[in-house]
Design a protein around this motif. Structure first.
Motif, PDB file in Angstrom:
ATOM      1  N   THR A 293       5.761   8.072   7.736  1.00 55.18           N
ATOM      2  CA  THR A 293       4.367   7.789   7.425  1.00 55.18           C
ATOM      3  C   THR A 293       3.592   9.085   7.599  1.00 55.18           C
ATOM      4  O   THR A 293       3.572   9.656   8.695  1.00 55.18           O
ATOM      5  CB  THR A 293       3.798   6.690   8.347  1.00 55.18           C
ATOM      6  OG1 THR A 293       4.562   5.500   8.150  1.00 55.18           O
ATOM      7  CG2 THR A 293       2.339   6.427   8.047  1.00 55.18           C
ATOM      8  N   ILE A 294       3.000   9.555   6.507  1.00 52.43           N
ATOM      9  CA  ILE A 294       2.288  10.829   6.545  1.00 52.43           C
ATOM     10  C   ILE A 294       0.828  10.626   6.928  1.00 52.43           C
ATOM     11  O   ILE A 294       0.270  11.390   7.705  1.00 52.43           O
ATOM     12  CB  ILE A 294       2.440  11.557   5.202  1.00 52.43           C
ATOM     13  CG1 ILE A 294       3.934  11.854   4.989  1.00 52.43           C
ATOM     14  CG2 ILE A 294       1.591  12.820   5.147  1.00 52.43           C
ATOM     15  CD1 ILE A 294       4.299  12.294   3.619  1.00 52.43           C
ATOM     16  N   GLY A 295       0.200   9.577   6.381  1.00 52.59           N
ATOM     17  CA  GLY A 295      -1.183   9.326   6.754  1.00 52.59           C
ATOM     18  C   GLY A 295      -1.820   8.223   5.936  1.00 52.59           C
ATOM     19  O   GLY A 295      -1.302   7.792   4.916  1.00 52.59           O
TER      20      GLY A 295
ATOM     21  N   LYS B 298      -4.338   2.225   2.112  1.00 50.33           N
ATOM     22  CA  LYS B 298      -3.794   3.156   1.123  1.00 50.33           C
ATOM     23  C   LYS B 298      -3.155   4.278   1.918  1.00 50.33           C
ATOM     24  O   LYS B 298      -3.830   4.987   2.651  1.00 50.33           O
ATOM     25  CB  LYS B 298      -4.878   3.692   0.208  1.00 50.33           C
ATOM     26  CG  LYS B 298      -4.327   4.505  -0.965  1.00 50.33           C
ATOM     27  CD  LYS B 298      -5.415   4.963  -1.911  1.00 50.33           C
ATOM     28  CE  LYS B 298      -6.310   3.904  -2.429  1.00 50.33           C
ATOM     29  NZ  LYS B 298      -5.861   2.938  -3.370  1.00 50.33           N
ATOM     30  N   GLU B 299      -1.815   4.398   1.802  1.00 48.89           N
ATOM     31  CA  GLU B 299      -1.068   5.330   2.631  1.00 48.89           C
ATOM     32  C   GLU B 299      -0.245   6.298   1.788  1.00 48.89           C
ATOM     33  O   GLU B 299       0.218   5.944   0.709  1.00 48.89           O
ATOM     34  CB  GLU B 299      -0.079   4.573   3.527  1.00 48.89           C
ATOM     35  CG  GLU B 299      -0.708   3.630   4.502  1.00 48.89           C
ATOM     36  CD  GLU B 299       0.323   2.876   5.322  1.00 48.89           C
ATOM     37  OE1 GLU B 299      -0.100   2.172   6.257  1.00 48.89           O
ATOM     38  OE2 GLU B 299       1.535   2.973   5.061  1.00 48.89           O
ATOM     39  N   LEU B 300      -0.059   7.489   2.340  1.00 47.45           N
ATOM     40  CA  LEU B 300       0.897   8.443   1.799  1.00 47.45           C
ATOM     41  C   LEU B 300       2.106   8.400   2.721  1.00 47.45           C
ATOM     42  O   LEU B 300       2.001   8.657   3.919  1.00 47.45           O
ATOM     43  CB  LEU B 300       0.315   9.859   1.755  1.00 47.45           C
ATOM     44  CG  LEU B 300       1.266  10.936   1.209  1.00 47.45           C
ATOM     45  CD1 LEU B 300       1.658  10.642  -0.245  1.00 47.45           C
ATOM     46  CD2 LEU B 300       0.627  12.311   1.318  1.00 47.45           C
ATOM     47  N   ASN B 301       3.251   8.005   2.150  1.00 49.71           N
ATOM     48  CA  ASN B 301       4.492   7.869   2.905  1.00 49.71           C
ATOM     49  C   ASN B 301       5.632   8.550   2.164  1.00 49.71           C
ATOM     50  O   ASN B 301       5.543   8.807   0.961  1.00 49.71           O
ATOM     51  CB  ASN B 301       4.865   6.382   3.071  1.00 49.71           C
ATOM     52  CG  ASN B 301       3.847   5.614   3.870  1.00 49.71           C
ATOM     53  OD1 ASN B 301       3.438   6.043   4.932  1.00 49.71           O
ATOM     54  ND2 ASN B 301       3.441   4.463   3.370  1.00 49.71           N
ATOM     55  N   LEU B 302       6.698   8.790   2.873  1.00 50.31           N
ATOM     56  CA  LEU B 302       7.954   9.232   2.277  1.00 50.31           C
ATOM     57  C   LEU B 302       8.829   7.979   2.239  1.00 50.31           C
ATOM     58  O   LEU B 302       9.174   7.419   3.288  1.00 50.31           O
ATOM     59  CB  LEU B 302       8.585  10.335   3.125  1.00 50.31           C
ATOM     60  CG  LEU B 302       9.713  11.137   2.512  1.00 50.31           C
ATOM     61  CD1 LEU B 302       9.279  11.809   1.217  1.00 50.31           C
ATOM     62  CD2 LEU B 302      10.221  12.175   3.485  1.00 50.31           C
TER      63      LEU B 302
END
Length: 73
Positions: free
Chosen positions: A11-13, A24-28
């Protein structure tokens, strides 16, 4: 509809959060056992449901970062 398997590797942010707790998330994310990619989308509070999103390779994310850095915000 086919069952889609996913695993959030990192989880990036969080970009934003809605009134019902969706974020709304930025994830790998690894989709269907494939190599993880960067993924921007809405997720339910327990990551059981997801909205439509955008999946980017590392090269695409780097290019997007360069484009965003050019904006006068």
């Amino acid at each position: 509809m086919a069952n889609i398997k996913f695993e959030i590797k990192e989880t990036i942010g969080t970009v934003s959060e809605g009134a019902k707790g969706w974020k709304k998330e930025l994830n790998l994310v690894s989709w269907n056992g494939r190599e993880p990619k960067y993924d921007l989308r809405d997720w339910s509070p327990e990551h059981e449901k997801m909205g439509k999103g955008l999946t980017l390779s590392e090269e695409e994310l780097i290019q997007l970062k360069e484009l965003l850095n050019q904006l006068d915000l």
